[in-house]
Scaffold this motif. Structure first.
Motif, PDB file in Angstrom:
ATOM      1  N   GLY A  25      13.774  55.677  65.690  1.00 22.41           N
ATOM      2  CA  GLY A  25      13.051  54.688  65.145  1.00 22.41           C
ATOM      3  C   GLY A  25      12.959  54.743  63.632  1.00 22.41           C
ATOM      4  N   ASP A  26      11.786  54.953  62.914  1.00 20.20           N
ATOM      5  CA  ASP A  26      11.575  55.013  61.491  1.00 20.20           C
ATOM      6  C   ASP A  26      11.141  56.569  61.264  1.00 20.20           C
ATOM      7  OD1 ASP A  26      11.967  52.240  61.196  1.00 20.20           O
ATOM      8  OD2 ASP A  26       9.712  51.976  61.393  1.00 20.20           O
ATOM      9  N   GLY A  67      18.913  56.287  71.799  1.00 20.31           N
ATOM     10  CA  GLY A  67      17.429  56.232  70.929  1.00 20.31           C
ATOM     11  C   GLY A  67      17.429  56.818  69.631  1.00 20.31           C
ATOM     12  N   LEU A  68      18.489  57.800  69.473  1.00 21.67           N
ATOM     13  CA  LEU A  68      18.360  58.268  68.294  1.00 21.67           C
ATOM     14  C   LEU A  68      19.681  57.427  67.232  1.00 21.67           C
ATOM     15  CD1 LEU A  68      18.206  62.120  68.591  1.00 21.67           C
ATOM     16  CD2 LEU A  68      16.654  60.393  68.438  1.00 21.67           C
ATOM     17  N   THR A  69      19.330  57.119  65.873  1.00 26.13           N
ATOM     18  CA  THR A  69      20.329  56.736  65.220  1.00 26.13           C
ATOM     19  C   THR A  69      20.861  57.523  64.070  1.00 26.13           C
ATOM     20  OG1 THR A  69      18.753  55.582  63.932  1.00 26.13           O
ATOM     21  CG2 THR A  69      19.928  54.272  65.719  1.00 26.13           C
ATOM     22  N   ARG A  70      22.021  57.332  63.542  1.00 26.79           N
ATOM     23  CA  ARG A  70      22.345  58.117  62.249  1.00 26.79           C
ATOM     24  C   ARG A  70      23.137  57.396  61.191  1.00 26.79           C
ATOM     25  NH1 ARG A  70      27.785  59.406  61.238  1.00 26.79           N
ATOM     26  NH2 ARG A  70      29.123  59.020  62.976  1.00 26.79           N
ATOM     27  N   THR A  71      22.791  58.011  60.222  1.00 31.41           N
ATOM     28  CA  THR A  71      23.523  57.286  59.018  1.00 31.41           C
ATOM     29  C   THR A  71      24.207  58.680  58.349  1.00 31.41           C
ATOM     30  OG1 THR A  71      21.443  57.850  57.496  1.00 31.41           O
ATOM     31  CG2 THR A  71      22.084  55.493  58.620  1.00 31.41           C
ATOM     32  N   GLY A  72      25.228  58.276  57.436  1.00 30.38           N
ATOM     33  CA  GLY A  72      25.864  59.288  56.718  1.00 30.38           C
ATOM     34  C   GLY A  72      27.544  59.712  57.413  1.00 30.38           C
TER      35      GLY A  72
END
Lengths: 231, 581
Positions: A25-26, A67-72
């Motif tokens: 989420g946030d 449910g987990l998101t990632r950036t990079g």
């Protein structure tokens, strides 16, 4: 980050992680993290529980829990993880993750060692069997199971299961091995056997070990990077 | 607490006992029953092989279709579809189980019979094949639901471990997930089979009910499958049951059929539930260890394509139950449009097929409410007994007993009610007899829901209560019962939704087609009219468009009543599951 982001790009880099952030989420669970795993070395990743060590390992091969998101950016063996058209299954057969809890499949010991091989390698049976047996030797389990390869893998102790999972990974002859707390479930004696098996691999493989055990990492790794507690 | 076990045991043993008494009431030859095909009461011939053959063919057809479809749909639902759609898809499949069997019968009359008639050239289309097709749809939700539970029992780390070796999604499913869920998925098929063997009403309307027909050769068997036939349940549901009296050779032979049916269904149900409970991948030796066969699979370059193909195929299978739900809803809404007019609900039935359904709605509500009042305390007691009072061994037996009672074909419960209330107690047709039988139908889901809720109670809460010095009865009263109430409500709603659609038990005990008072007076000869039996009677007059219009209207009304109960129950259950997790 205590990790020193390497500025020079080494051509023999097995994996590189840049500005990895994992969110639920946030809420930020991990990062930002950047590091490189040079080919042929053993790198340790250390941090208190909850600092996201296991999550980083999973992100490396695109196995983040739902449910987990990632950036990079994550590049493993010259493959951009999460990029368009990337065959993650093929990547996972070259950079194999071994989970913290040893998972054995309801099949024989030998079938467990050859679990991935069966799908990935096209070769005569005898050759597949030879490779599965070789993996059991490399994982330091051979002497204990040589006389009962067709017995159910559920008969093994936790320490033996951990090494069976290692053998399952090694059978694929992976370029990179990702180990998540390889001895957390084990007592001192079993830890020593697994460590001995891992020490034997060190010379031939690129390994990333995640652990909370500072002493263990110091014993086994060429370099150790530590993560701060979760923000 | 003895009350719950007593009632469950009495109901199950009562059904078995009354059948045994019935068999002993007249000269009856098991040898003749099990070897002869000729059933002719007027000549005193009672052979059942034709019905056994019919039951076997119908159930086998149903399972052959429903098992692969159900497994595939469950795998697609739980392993392939995005996690955020899972709940909606699962609810969609569950709706198929909410449709009362009489409505499936109506669908069979309206669509499957003409289809079989067209394809196989059978006049009218009444056949074992038609019954098998209808049953396949009815069994499908059972197979899907139990299979999904089995797949949900496979830990996430098993999937991860397999995927971490570089396996594609479908390879993970085939090599890691399905082997661990295999026992549970087998149980799903067995429980589906039990349902298929015991289903009465829908089969009754499409099977043709032709006696004494058995195949003479293998080729003949294929031909016979598209001809009318008879099953054990449809024979018991027929007019012979009332004509036979409740003693003598004819009644004894019918009870023999019932005993045979009960034995087979109970055996399959028990096998299924034992098999499902046996599912425990962590238990050593729980799974057989096959010798490793390192067969090289397809070459690398085909793996991705095969994965994509298999996933598409699985999703296509999942579309089948969802399309069936949508189709049945659409048909019920268009053909049953009469029910959309409020006056249909408030006008009494008129003549053979005219008027509205006010009396039937009132009768169904009366039966369901009384059944609920009877079931609630007994179900709560049985649930407490299952989860709290019985020791581990006794609890296992009670659980099996409860599951078996839940699997008893409702036609047998109807016969039991007919024998006990209508005949022995001399009540004739009585609303109370019908309500008691419906209460027995609803009991197992209520008890199991209560037991599941109590088992989900956090151990600390029980410990905290005991730590302040509560005795066991005080613990039950002030901790367990309040905690179990939502489970009781959910189980009651789901159980009553099923009971509301039951037809066979009411035909012999409580319901008439017309001529009943809007609200019955007294107990003896106090019959009612009810929605399912109303539809049942109208559906047998398929040639009359007015009858079918009223039948579909009543079907929509029945689905509305049952659907309302379920719509209230599902969110409650979801909240419970969330709390348990």
């Amino acid at each position: 980050m205590t990790a020193t982001p390497t500025t020079t790009i080494d051509t023999s880099t097995a994996a590189s992680v840049r500005h990895l952030v994992v969110r639920k989420g946030d809420t930020v669970l991990v990062g930002p993290v950047s590091f490189e795993l040079p080919a042929g070395t053993t790198l340790g990743l250390r941090g208190p529980s909850g600092s996201g060590k296991s999550t980083i390992l999973r992100a490396l091969v695109g196995l983040l829990p739902a449910g987990l998101t990632r950036t990079g950016d994550i590049t493993v063996l010259d493959v951009t993880v999460g990029g368009a058209g990337v065959d993650l299954a093929a990547l996972r057969s070259r950079a194999v993750l071994v989970g913290q809890t040893p998972v054995v499949f309801p099949a024989s010991i030998l079938a467990n060692a050859g679990f991935g091989l069966r799908h990935l390698v096209r070769a005569p049976r005898a050759e597949l069997r030879r490779r599965a047996e070789g993996a059991l030797r490399e994982a330091g389990l051979w002497d204990e199971v040589a006389d009962r390869l067709d017995a159910p893998a559920e008969q093994l102790s936790v320490g033996q299961r951990q090494r069976l999972c290692l053998a399952r990974a090694l059978a694929l002859d992976p370029s990179v091995l990702l180990l998540d707390e390889p001895t957390s479930a084990l007592d001192a004696g079993a830890t020593a056997t697994v460590e001995a098996a891992l020490a034997g691999l060190k010379a031939r493989r690129t390994v990333l070990i995640v652990s909370h055990d500072r002493a263990q990492l110091a014993r086994m790794c060429d370099d150790v990077m530590s993560l701060p507690a979760c923000p | 607490m003895g009350l719950g076990a007593g009632v469950a045991g009495a109901a199950l043993l009562g059904v078995a006992a009354f059948l045994v008494v019935g068999v002993r009431s007249g000269p009856m030859s098991w040898v003749e029953l099990l070897t002869s095909a000729v059933w002719d009461p007027s000549r005193g011939k009672y052979g059942a092989t034709a019905m056994i053959w019919g039951t076997a063919v119908v159930a086998a057809l149903a399972l052959a279709l429903a098992a692969p479809l159900g497994w595939g749909a469950a795998i697609a639902l739980h392993e392939v579809a995005p996690a955020r759609w899972r709940r909606a898809l699962r609810t969609g499949c569950e709706l198929l189980a909410v449709v009362p069997s009489i409505v499936y019968g109506l669908v069979g009359v309206a669509f499957v019979r003409p289809l079989v008639s067209e394809l196989a050239g059978v006049p009218g289309g009444d056949s074992l094949l038609a019954a098998g097709l209808v049953l396949a749809v009815m069994v499908l939700p059972t197979v899907v639901a139990v299979s999904v539970d089995a797949l949900a029992g496979v830990p996430a780390r098993t999937r991860e471990a397999a995927a971490a070796c570089g396996l594609t999604r479908t390879e993970v499913i085939r090599s890691a997930v399905v082997p661990e869920a295999r026992r549970g998925m087998g149980a799903a098929a067995l429980l589906g089979l039990a349902r298929a063997l015991g289903e009465t009403i829908a089969v009754y309307l499409v099977v043709g009910r032709a006696d004494s027909l058995v195949p003479q050769s293998l080729g003949d068997a294929v031909t016979r499958a598209v001809r009318p036939g008879q099953t054990l349940t449809t024979k018991l549901n027929g007019p012979e049951t009332v004509l036979a009296g409740t003693a003598g050779p004819h009644w004894a032979a019918l009870c023999g059929l019932g005993l045979l049916l009960l034995a087979v269904v109970a055996a399959v149900t028990i096998a299924g539930s034992l098999r499902f409970r046996g599912h425990d991948p962590r238990k050593p030796g729980a799974t057989s260890s096959k010798r490793w066969q390192p067969v090289p699979r397809a070459a690398h370059r085909w793996r991705k394509g095969r994965d994509r193909l298999a996933r598409t195929w699985l999703v296509a299978i999942l579309a089948v139950p969802l399309a069936l739900v949508a189709g049945i809803a659409a048909v019920a809404l268009t053909r049953g449009s009469a029910a959309l007019d409020p006056s249909f609900w408030s006008t009494p039935a008129l003549g053979a097929s005219g008027g509205g359904i006010s009396g039937q709605v009132a009768g169904t509500l009366l039966l369901v409410v009384v059944a609920g009042v009877l079931t609630a305390p007994v179900g709560l007691a049985l649930g407490l007994l299952l989860s709290e009072y019985a020791g581990p061994g006794a609890a296992r037996w009670l659980r099996t007993l409860t599951l078996t009672l839940g699997g008893v074909p409702s036609i047998l419960l109807g016969l039991w009610g007919y024998w006990l209330f209508s005949s022995r107690l001399g009540w004739g047709k009585s609303w109370l007899a019908g309500a008691v039988v419906l209460a027995v139908v609803a009991l197992p889901p209520v008890a199991l829901a209560v037991a599941a809720t109590i088992s989900a109670l956090p151990g600390e809460r029980r410990e905290a209560a005991l730590a302040v010095g509560l005795r066991r009865d005080q613990l039950v009263r002030s901790v367990l019962v309040p905690h179990a109430l939502p489970g009781l409500v959910t189980g009651l709603l789901l159980g009553l939704a099923r009971a509301a659609g039951e037809t066979a038990p009411l035909l012999f005990t409580a319901a008439v087609f017309s001529g009943a008072q809007p609200l019955p007076q007294g107990i003896r000869n106090a019959e009612v009219t009810a929605l399912p039996t109303h539809i049942f009677t109208l559906a047998q007059d398929a040639a009359d468009p007015a009858a079918l219009r009223t039948a579909w209207g009543a079907a929509l009304a029945l689905m509305a009543v049952a659907g309302l109960l379920v719509l209230v129950a599902l969110p409650v259950r979801r909240r419970l599951e969330a709390r348990a997790a």
